[in-house]
Design a protein around this motif. Structure first.
Motif, PDB file in Angstrom:
ATOM      1  N   VAL A   1      -6.041  -5.157   0.793  1.00  0.00           N
ATOM      2  CA  VAL A   1      -5.703  -4.264   1.909  1.00  0.00           C
ATOM      3  C   VAL A   1      -4.918  -3.050   1.387  1.00  0.00           C
ATOM      4  N   ALA A   2      -4.017  -3.292   0.452  1.00  0.00           N
ATOM      5  CA  ALA A   2      -3.215  -2.186  -0.103  1.00  0.00           C
ATOM      6  C   ALA A   2      -4.133  -1.156  -0.776  1.00  0.00           C
ATOM      7  N   ARG A   3      -5.171  -1.650  -1.481  1.00  0.00           N
ATOM      8  CA  ARG A   3      -6.105  -0.687  -2.097  1.00  0.00           C
ATOM      9  C   ARG A   3      -6.846   0.094  -1.010  1.00  0.00           C
ATOM     10  N   ASN A   4      -7.263  -0.619   0.062  1.00  0.00           N
ATOM     11  CA  ASN A   4      -7.957   0.080   1.152  1.00  0.00           C
ATOM     12  C   ASN A   4      -7.058   1.161   1.750  1.00  0.00           C
ATOM     13  N   LEU A   5      -5.793   0.787   1.997  1.00  0.00           N
ATOM     14  CA  LEU A   5      -4.864   1.749   2.613  1.00  0.00           C
ATOM     15  C   LEU A   5      -4.536   2.896   1.666  1.00  0.00           C
ATOM     16  N   SER A   6      -4.545   2.598   0.365  1.00  0.00           N
ATOM     17  CA  SER A   6      -4.207   3.665  -0.590  1.00  0.00           C
ATOM     18  C   SER A   6      -5.229   4.796  -0.501  1.00  0.00           C
ATOM     19  N   ALA A   7      -6.462   4.438  -0.089  1.00  0.00           N
ATOM     20  CA  ALA A   7      -7.512   5.458   0.022  1.00  0.00           C
ATOM     21  C   ALA A   7      -7.298   6.368   1.231  1.00  0.00           C
ATOM     22  N   GLN A   8      -6.459   5.932   2.184  1.00  0.00           N
ATOM     23  CA  GLN A   8      -6.261   6.728   3.412  1.00  0.00           C
ATOM     24  C   GLN A   8      -5.160   7.772   3.208  1.00  0.00           C
ATOM     25  N   ARG A   9      -5.397   8.678   2.309  1.00  0.00           N
ATOM     26  CA  ARG A   9      -4.344   9.623   1.926  1.00  0.00           C
ATOM     27  C   ARG A   9      -3.969  10.567   3.061  1.00  0.00           C
ATOM     28  N   GLN A  10      -4.980  11.059   3.773  1.00  0.00           N
ATOM     29  CA  GLN A  10      -4.690  12.032   4.834  1.00  0.00           C
ATOM     30  C   GLN A  10      -3.896  11.382   5.957  1.00  0.00           C
ATOM     31  N   THR A  11      -4.300  10.175   6.327  1.00  0.00           N
ATOM     32  CA  THR A  11      -3.597   9.485   7.413  1.00  0.00           C
ATOM     33  C   THR A  11      -2.162   9.189   6.992  1.00  0.00           C
ATOM     34  N   ARG A  12      -1.983   8.822   5.725  1.00  0.00           N
ATOM     35  CA  ARG A  12      -0.616   8.538   5.259  1.00  0.00           C
ATOM     36  C   ARG A  12       0.244   9.805   5.290  1.00  0.00           C
ATOM     37  N   ALA A  13      -0.385  10.913   4.914  1.00  0.00           N
ATOM     38  CA  ALA A  13       0.365  12.181   4.933  1.00  0.00           C
ATOM     39  C   ALA A  13       0.719  12.547   6.377  1.00  0.00           C
ATOM     40  N   ALA A  14      -0.238  12.313   7.292  1.00  0.00           N
ATOM     41  CA  ALA A  14       0.031  12.617   8.706  1.00  0.00           C
ATOM     42  C   ALA A  14       1.125  11.693   9.229  1.00  0.00           C
TER      43      ALA A  14
ATOM     44  N   PRO B   1       3.700  -5.045   0.325  1.00  0.00           N
ATOM     45  CA  PRO B   1       2.877  -6.028   1.055  1.00  0.00           C
ATOM     46  C   PRO B   1       2.585  -7.306   0.278  1.00  0.00           C
ATOM     47  N   ALA B   2       2.339  -7.223  -1.006  1.00  0.00           N
ATOM     48  CA  ALA B   2       1.984  -8.448  -1.747  1.00  0.00           C
ATOM     49  C   ALA B   2       3.222  -9.316  -1.955  1.00  0.00           C
ATOM     50  N   LEU B   3       4.345  -8.694  -2.320  1.00  0.00           N
ATOM     51  CA  LEU B   3       5.571  -9.478  -2.508  1.00  0.00           C
ATOM     52  C   LEU B   3       5.987 -10.122  -1.196  1.00  0.00           C
ATOM     53  N   SER B   4       5.915  -9.355  -0.085  1.00  0.00           N
ATOM     54  CA  SER B   4       6.373  -9.951   1.170  1.00  0.00           C
ATOM     55  C   SER B   4       5.407 -11.022   1.660  1.00  0.00           C
ATOM     56  N   SER B   5       4.110 -10.852   1.381  1.00  0.00           N
ATOM     57  CA  SER B   5       3.195 -11.922   1.805  1.00  0.00           C
ATOM     58  C   SER B   5       3.413 -13.168   0.949  1.00  0.00           C
ATOM     59  N   GLY B   6       3.803 -12.965  -0.309  1.00  0.00           N
ATOM     60  CA  GLY B   6       4.140 -14.109  -1.165  1.00  0.00           C
ATOM     61  C   GLY B   6       5.325 -14.866  -0.596  1.00  0.00           C
ATOM     62  N   LEU B   7       6.323 -14.120  -0.133  1.00  0.00           N
ATOM     63  CA  LEU B   7       7.511 -14.751   0.442  1.00  0.00           C
ATOM     64  C   LEU B   7       7.161 -15.499   1.729  1.00  0.00           C
ATOM     65  N   ALA B   8       6.336 -14.856   2.586  1.00  0.00           N
ATOM     66  CA  ALA B   8       5.953 -15.516   3.846  1.00  0.00           C
ATOM     67  C   ALA B   8       5.164 -16.796   3.555  1.00  0.00           C
ATOM     68  N   TYR B   9       4.341 -16.755   2.509  1.00  0.00           N
ATOM     69  CA  TYR B   9       3.576 -17.947   2.107  1.00  0.00           C
ATOM     70  C   TYR B   9       4.546 -19.045   1.677  1.00  0.00           C
ATOM     71  N   PHE B  10       5.518 -18.651   0.854  1.00  0.00           N
ATOM     72  CA  PHE B  10       6.502 -19.627   0.364  1.00  0.00           C
ATOM     73  C   PHE B  10       7.244 -20.271   1.543  1.00  0.00           C
ATOM     74  N   ASP B  11       7.714 -19.425   2.470  1.00  0.00           N
ATOM     75  CA  ASP B  11       8.472 -19.961   3.600  1.00  0.00           C
ATOM     76  C   ASP B  11       7.599 -20.848   4.485  1.00  0.00           C
TER      77      ASP B  11
END
Ligand code: 6PG
Length: 473
Positions: A292-305, A424-434
């Protein structure tokens, strides 16, 4: 076409596709003392390849037609396909089948979707067929990749001596292993790539914390990764991340990372892993977050907006709120959790497809040659051998490491959340752990809701299945 280097029918193996990976693999095979025939759709590429092969050219037969290529290989033949995944593989198999004898073998060494490999293994009928996952990039292919084989065991055994010879070695042991029938090898390679995505994403997130949260310069970030590479995190990806961070752009003199656009490419293997995990009901949230992070990284214009609309997040962490030691520990915890998820998915697929995938051997085959090679995989192999059927999280060695590091992961994720740093990956790792350390979770509420609106029934804690609630209006 230039004069052939060798006479007909002398090659022990053939290879089709002289792109970066195919060319490197062909040189590796020749370098290990095997005569090889090569063919490429464009003859110029074949000629240039043989011309540049130096001393190894004497072991290489360059051919300009598929017919000559097939004739150059000793029967029963073994032919490696190193062409882009998808229709090209099907077309190449169809073309070869017109020319091959019944016991000749095709080996698809590209990054195929394992469902395609399953289908091809069936479609070729009695023609021997293997699907092998090859990892390690160009350097790995040239000097020793990690190889994950799939197909009938007897087919693997026919070429194992070549594949083992060209593979990476861990303390002398070849990193080339038969994983199981049909697409098992390509499946294991897909999970490898899923883990690769998550490992890379978690490293990128710690880079972001150092750069934006701690205000560190790229040289210092490079040195930090280099330091981490001497400890528990020692791995190829940490090593190259340090080098990437420390490299300067020759044109501008700026850090290379400052001149690279923040939109990640992807050829699709990570996505396949995530889709397959859903089919298997396997939980791989860290890998999912990385795709998902790679997909979102491609959304440069939306991120800038978004930045214009909401303003940039504060980013800077309060002085002394986070140490590099804590960040390292957080990455250790994240990495263990990500691998635990990957191996969990392999277990599920093994049951679902009836493959009996060898978990410890998978960890072993990843110890050298591949992109996710790391010291930790050696301990993972031992843990998976001792703890068959249990999550890696619960294996004593990794449980101890998680006990020592999950607090750091929580601290990093909390600090990042408070200061607008996306992890996102670190926090999903934490949520998985919990989630995985909570004996009584909250799905009882989901069951109540399902029963309320659809009379789907629930199980009572004090006994009784397919129960219904006394829900009012
Ligand atoms: C490997 C890699 C390789 C992969 C590339 C690019 O194991 O050698 O996983 O197979 O194709 O690294 O992958 P993405 O384009 O999806 O990042």
């Amino acid at each position: 076409m230039r004069e052939r280097t060798k006479s007909m029918s002398t090659a022990e193996i053939g290879l089709i596709g002289l792109g970066t990976m195919g060319a490197a693999l062909a040189l590796n095979i020749a370098d290990n003392g095997f005569d090889i025939a090569v063919w490429n759709r464009t003859t110029e590429k074949t000629t240039a390849f043989v011309d540049k092969a130096g001393d190894l050219a004497s072991r290489i037969t360059g051919t300009d037609t598929l017919e000559d290529f097939v004739k150059s290989i000793k029967a029963p033949r073994a032919i490696i396909l190193m062409v882009p995944a998808g229709k090209i593989v099907d077309d190449q198999i169809a073309a070869l089948r017109q020319l091959l004898d019944a016991d000749d073998m095709i080996i698809d060494a590209g990054n195929a979707n394992f469902h395609d490999t399953n289908r091809r293994a069936r479609d070729v009928g009695d023609l021997p067929f293997l699907g092998i996952g090859v990892s390690g990039g160009e350097e790995g292919a040239r000097f020793g990749p990690s190889i994950m084989g799939g197909g009938k065991r007897e087919y693997w055994d026919r070429v194992a001596h070549i594949l083992e010879a060209i593979s990476a070695k861990h303390k002398g042991q070849p990193c080339a292993t038969w994983m199981g029938e049909e697409g098992a090898g390509h499946f294991v390679k897909a999970v490898h790539n899923g883990i690769e995505y998550a490992d890379m994403q978690m490293i990128a997130e710690t880079y972001g914390i150092m750069r934006d949260g701690m205000g560190m310069h790229h040289d210092a970030i490079g040195t930090t990764f280099a330091d981490w590479d001497k400890g528990v995190l020692r791995s190829y990806l940490i090593e190259i991340s340090g080098k990437v961070a420390a490299t300067k752009d020759p044109e501008s003199g700026k850090p290379m990372l400052d001149v690279i656009v923040d939109a990640a490419g992807q050829k699709g293997t990570g996505r396949w892993t995530v889709i397959e995990a859903q089919h298997l009901a396997a939980a791989i949230p860290a890998i999912d977050a990385a795709v998902v992070a790679r997909n979102l990284s491609a959304q440069r214009q939306t991120r800038a907006a978004g930045q214009e609309m909401f303003g940039a997040a504060p980013h800077h962490l309060p002085h002394d709120s986070l140490s590099l030691d804590t960040l390292e520990k957080a990455l250790i915890a994240g990495k263990i959790l990500c691998y635990a998820q990957g191996f969990e998915m392999i277990t599920k697929a093994s049951d679902h497809y009836g493959w009996t995938l060898p978990l410890p051997a998978i960890a072993e085959v990843w110890r050298e040659g591949c992109i996710i090679r790391s010291d930790m995989l050696d301990d993972m192999a031992s843990a998976l051998r001792d703890e068959t059927g249990r999550s890696l999280m619960l294996a004593p060695k990794f449980a101890k490491m998680l006990k020592e590091t999950h607090g750091a992961l929580r601290h990093v994720v909390a600090q990042a959340a408070m200061h607008g740093l996306a992890v996102p990956a670190l926090s999903s790792g934490l949520a998985y752990f919990d989630t995985m350390r909570t004996a009584r979770g909250t799905a009882n509420m989901i069951q109540g809701q399902r029963d309320f609106f659809g009379a789907h029934g629930f199980e009572r804690v004090d006994g009784g299945t397919d129960q219904h609630g006394p829900w009012g209006d």
